[in-house]
Design a protein around this motif. Structure first.
Motif, short mmCIF file in Angstrom:
data_model
loop_
_atom_site.label_atom_id
_atom_site.label_comp_id
_atom_site.label_asym_id
_atom_site.label_seq_id
_atom_site.Cartn_x
_atom_site.Cartn_y
_atom_site.Cartn_z
N GLY A 36 0.93 -1.30 0.16
CA GLY A 36 -0.33 0.34 0.25
C GLY A 36 0.80 1.20 -0.25
O GLY A 36 0.85 2.63 -1.00
N LEU A 37 1.84 1.85 0.64
CA LEU A 37 2.78 2.24 1.12
C LEU A 37 3.77 2.66 -0.32
O LEU A 37 4.07 4.06 -0.76
N GLN A 38 3.81 1.34 -1.31
CA GLN A 38 4.51 2.29 -1.96
C GLN A 38 3.46 2.44 -3.37
O GLN A 38 3.76 3.95 -4.45
N LYS A 39 2.36 2.17 -3.25
CA LYS A 39 0.96 2.58 -4.09
C LYS A 39 0.96 4.14 -3.85
O LYS A 39 1.12 4.82 -4.97
N VAL A 40 0.92 4.48 -2.77
CA VAL A 40 0.93 5.70 -1.88
C VAL A 40 2.11 6.53 -2.43
O VAL A 40 2.20 8.09 -3.33
N LYS A 41 3.48 6.19 -2.83
CA LYS A 41 4.65 6.93 -3.09
C LYS A 41 4.18 7.22 -4.69
O LYS A 41 4.27 8.22 -5.14
N ALA A 42 3.87 6.25 -5.18
CA ALA A 42 3.66 6.44 -6.88
C ALA A 42 2.45 7.72 -7.09
O ALA A 42 2.90 8.16 -7.90
N LEU A 43 1.49 7.08 -6.50
CA LEU A 43 -0.16 8.80 -6.37
C LEU A 43 0.31 9.84 -5.44
O LEU A 43 0.59 10.37 -6.38
N ALA A 44 2.03 9.18 -4.54
CA ALA A 44 1.53 11.42 -4.47
C ALA A 44 2.96 11.32 -5.86
O ALA A 44 2.82 12.60 -5.96
N GLN A 45 3.72 11.21 -6.25
CA GLN A 45 4.74 11.86 -7.53
C GLN A 45 3.81 11.38 -7.79
O GLN A 45 4.29 12.79 -9.23
N GLU A 46 2.79 10.81 -9.19
CA GLU A 46 1.85 12.01 -9.49
C GLU A 46 1.08 13.00 -9.32
O GLU A 46 0.83 13.83 -10.26
N ILE A 47 0.59 13.08 -7.85
CA ILE A 47 0.18 14.15 -7.29
C ILE A 47 1.18 15.90 -8.12
O ILE A 47 1.19 16.73 -7.97
N ARG A 48 2.51 15.43 -7.46
CA ARG A 48 3.85 16.65 -7.52
C ARG A 48 3.71 16.96 -9.04
O ARG A 48 3.75 17.96 -9.24
N ASN A 49 3.80 16.03 -9.57
CA ASN A 49 3.49 16.06 -11.11
C ASN A 49 3.02 16.84 -12.06
O ASN A 49 3.01 18.17 -12.48
N ALA A 50 1.19 16.81 -11.22
CA ALA A 50 0.62 17.38 -11.87
C ALA A 50 0.42 18.98 -11.62
O ALA A 50 0.39 19.87 -11.45
N VAL A 51 1.21 18.96 -9.71
CA VAL A 51 0.97 20.44 -9.13
C VAL A 51 2.02 21.25 -9.43
O VAL A 51 1.65 22.21 -10.56
N THR A 52 2.91 20.62 -9.92
CA THR A 52 4.25 21.49 -11.10
C THR A 52 3.99 21.56 -12.89
O THR A 52 4.23 22.63 -12.35
N GLU A 53 3.62 20.68 -12.87
CA GLU A 53 2.41 21.49 -14.34
C GLU A 53 1.53 22.41 -14.42
O GLU A 53 2.00 23.47 -15.49
N ALA A 54 0.94 22.14 -12.83
CA ALA A 54 -0.53 23.52 -12.94
C ALA A 54 0.22 24.40 -12.78
O ALA A 54 -0.07 25.55 -13.64
N LYS A 55 1.31 24.96 -11.84
CA LYS A 55 1.87 26.07 -11.59
C LYS A 55 2.33 26.88 -12.69
O LYS A 55 3.02 27.79 -12.55
N ASN A 56 4.10 26.06 -13.60
CA ASN A 56 4.26 26.49 -14.69
C ASN A 56 4.11 27.02 -15.80
O ASN A 56 4.16 27.48 -16.59
N THR A 57 2.09 26.39 -15.63
CA THR A 57 0.95 26.99 -17.39
C THR A 57 0.30 27.90 -16.82
O THR A 57 0.07 28.66 -17.39
N LYS A 58 0.77 28.40 -15.35
CA LYS A 58 0.32 29.71 -14.86
C LYS A 58 0.91 31.51 -15.66
O LYS A 58 2.24 31.19 -15.43
#
Length: 58
Positions: A36-58
């Motif tokens: 479960g924690l491995q899944k958390v790690k992968a999902l957290a990375q997806e969220i981080r990437n989405a936040v970074t992308e959203a931040k950089n497109t503003k």
């Protein structure tokens, strides 16, 4: 926000197995926690990437 809610639900789903492992020494529950924690790690990375992308497109 959907991925964030998914992350919270995933962490909540690990809670029972974590209790079984840490309080009762159930090794199978420990394996489920690690998975479960491995899944958390992968999902957290997806969220981080989405936040970074959203931040950089503003």
């Amino acid at each position: 926000m959907e991925k964030y809610n998914e992350l919270k639900a995933l962490i909540a789903s690990i809670d029972e197995d974590a209790s079984k492992f840490f309080e009762k020494g159930n090794n199978a529950a420990g394996t489920r926690v690690r998975t479960g924690l491995q899944k958390v790690k992968a999902l957290a990375q997806e969220i981080r990437n989405a936040v970074t992308e959203a931040k950089n497109t503003k």
